[in-house]
Design a protein around this motif. Sequence first.
Motif, short mmCIF file in Angstrom:
data_model
loop_
_atom_site.label_atom_id
_atom_site.label_comp_id
_atom_site.label_asym_id
_atom_site.label_seq_id
_atom_site.Cartn_x
_atom_site.Cartn_y
_atom_site.Cartn_z
N ARG A 49 -1.91 8.67 -10.39
CA ARG A 49 -1.80 7.30 -9.92
C ARG A 49 -2.90 6.44 -10.52
O ARG A 49 -2.69 5.30 -10.93
CB ARG A 49 -1.88 7.26 -8.40
CG ARG A 49 -0.67 7.91 -7.74
CD ARG A 49 -0.92 8.03 -6.25
NE ARG A 49 0.12 8.84 -5.64
CZ ARG A 49 -0.09 9.62 -4.59
NH1 ARG A 49 -1.28 9.70 -4.06
NH2 ARG A 49 0.90 10.30 -4.08
N ALA A 124 5.21 10.63 -1.08
CA ALA A 124 5.32 10.46 -2.54
C ALA A 124 5.36 11.78 -3.29
O ALA A 124 6.21 11.99 -4.16
CB ALA A 124 4.18 9.58 -3.04
N ASP A 194 4.71 -2.76 -4.66
CA ASP A 194 3.94 -1.87 -5.52
C ASP A 194 4.46 -1.96 -6.96
O ASP A 194 5.66 -1.85 -7.20
CB ASP A 194 4.06 -0.44 -5.01
CG ASP A 194 3.19 0.52 -5.80
OD1 ASP A 194 2.10 0.85 -5.31
OD2 ASP A 194 3.60 0.94 -6.90
N HIS A 483 2.66 3.31 -3.59
CA HIS A 483 3.39 4.44 -4.17
C HIS A 483 4.78 4.60 -3.57
O HIS A 483 5.36 5.69 -3.60
CB HIS A 483 2.62 5.75 -4.02
CG HIS A 483 1.17 5.66 -4.39
ND1 HIS A 483 0.74 5.15 -5.60
CD2 HIS A 483 0.05 5.98 -3.69
CE1 HIS A 483 -0.58 5.17 -5.62
NE2 HIS A 483 -1.02 5.66 -4.49
#
Length: 650
Positions: A49, A124, A194, A483
């Motif tokens: 990420r 996620a 996001d 996310h």
Amino acid sequence: MFSSLNFEEIQDHINMLRLTLSSRCSNQLNTVRWSTQKSSLTSITTFARNLTSATNPDNLPHFPVPKLNDTLQKFLRSVQPLLPAKSYKITENLIKEFGKSNGLGEQLQRLLQNRADTHENWLADWWLIAAYLTWRSPVVVYSNPGLYFPTRQFANADDWLKFSARVTSAALRYKQMVDSNQIPKDKMGKTLLDMGQYKKVFGTCRIPGHNMDSVEFNPGSRHIVVAYRNGFYKVPVYGESSNDILSEVELFEQFQLITANKNKENIPIGMLSSQQRDTLAKAYEELIRSPLNAKSIESINKALFIVCLDKSVPFDKSDEMNVASHQLIHGGGSDQNSANRWFNKTIQFIINENGLNGLNYEHSPAEGQPIAVLSDFINTELLKPSDNKPRVMKQTVQPQKLEFSITQNTQKDILEASKHIDELANNLQVTVLDYKGYGKNFIKSQKMSPDSYLQMAMQYAFYKYYGVAGAHYETGQQRIFIHGRTETIRSCSVESLAFAKAMCDSSVSDSDKVKALRAAVTGHKDYATMAMKGEGIDRHLLGLKMIAKENSLPVPELYSDDGFVKSTHYRISTSQVASVNRLLMSYGPAVDDGYGLCYNPRDDDMLFAITAFKSCPETCSNVMAQHMTEALEAMYSLLLRAGERPISKM
């Protein structure tokens, strides 16, 4: 799009997770390999990420855990249209047992909340693994969507290559905008969404593995790969800095050099990528035993994207979009363009000599909307004058042919893959419904949500065809959370069934039919809103099951009950991928006896890509398209007759 997922061994696969992450630093492309131990999972995904989307610059909320009783009651109501009374009673009793005070449900809920307290998004990691990396069916047809761009007319080969250069140049400019955070931030109303998925599509590739795949990120890559006549060519696309993209003229010259030798035979390595994932993993291992092959595959994996320069396929104007959808989903089979692909690659732009064009994308890093936004940008750029920038390179750099040396085993693997892709391609039926009767403007004039209205049209069409309600998946995005990926919008409801029955019953008055329509639309819209706010059913139920397995607790009987099984056997798998342009995404059905149905509702017309499998005698995309047309017309006529005040159709 993913409905009947097998989650039984997911937790075991987590212990084998390998995410390969690559980044460029000071012109050196470094590959970082991470431990496969369970304890490493958080650090692996956190690094991914940070690499692709920074931390949380917009301070988006963490993904919540819904209340257990709320989810169970919503679930019970959602299965009611699908079950006979006796089966429903069994499901109802299971729900009561699962949700009772101090029972297994509450225990799992506490454990899941503990996980949520230590994760930005408790779902996620699990979702990437469950929905994609452990999915063993081929990505072709079953996962990778195709996205249709308006067909072009090329006067000659140079026109074809110049257009290909323009598409490539626009994509590279968009990549620069993504890197510099210049693309507009998506919003839902005033709420920021996001944006991490936008940074995960360039330079990304899915790597086949036994039991579970991995994902490789190469956002700092400086080259693309061009596929032509089943061969692959590495093309550098930057000058001395990432600000210096090759001009359209230079890209055109690269494509000219690649296509100069039209008669050379190439080993159809790309065919391998269409196989079932475990079969591919074995073939992939065999292929990269050779250092030459490993180096060539590495260039493909690390490319920003692939440009597929396809050979011409015949089509008539009347079936143009149907043929295009086949080309974009699977390439048409071994005698057409299926080997001119590397289906593991996140983005493949496909430009056929005859003007058909669009893209194919591997689904694991991103949903459809970021891909559609990229596609809208490209198609808007294509309307502008050609780029007349000066040359970046002092002289034309030769594209590098990626060479392969194959063993007898690999040759056998290619032959098996060729047979398999032909079976897949021949089995998929695609019908594009180019509906010109009306569009979003009319539906909005009736004070109804266009998406909910169309979802109810699908429910009505299915009921009209089969006489029963169909379990119905719609993709709902959850990007209001950090996310965030998707939630299932369960479009089949008590209200949708009541509406479909009313429409098929001549004894029901028009005013009552309109009331049923409005109730169904409102019910769907309310559910969609809950799903996008993190209050849906399916991701919570997945989390409870996963946390049970993680803690060696029994998987609740609920997950093998008829109510759960039937409500997740999505015979109608749908997604709205909206665009102001005449773009249309398409993909295969989620289940053997189901339909894939992706749609683009525009102001005054609508596009639907309807797919089915020919091997199922109960389904036919052509018939479903006819029922959809009749449903849309009947709903419009109903509103006219009932004294509503629609605007004109066009």
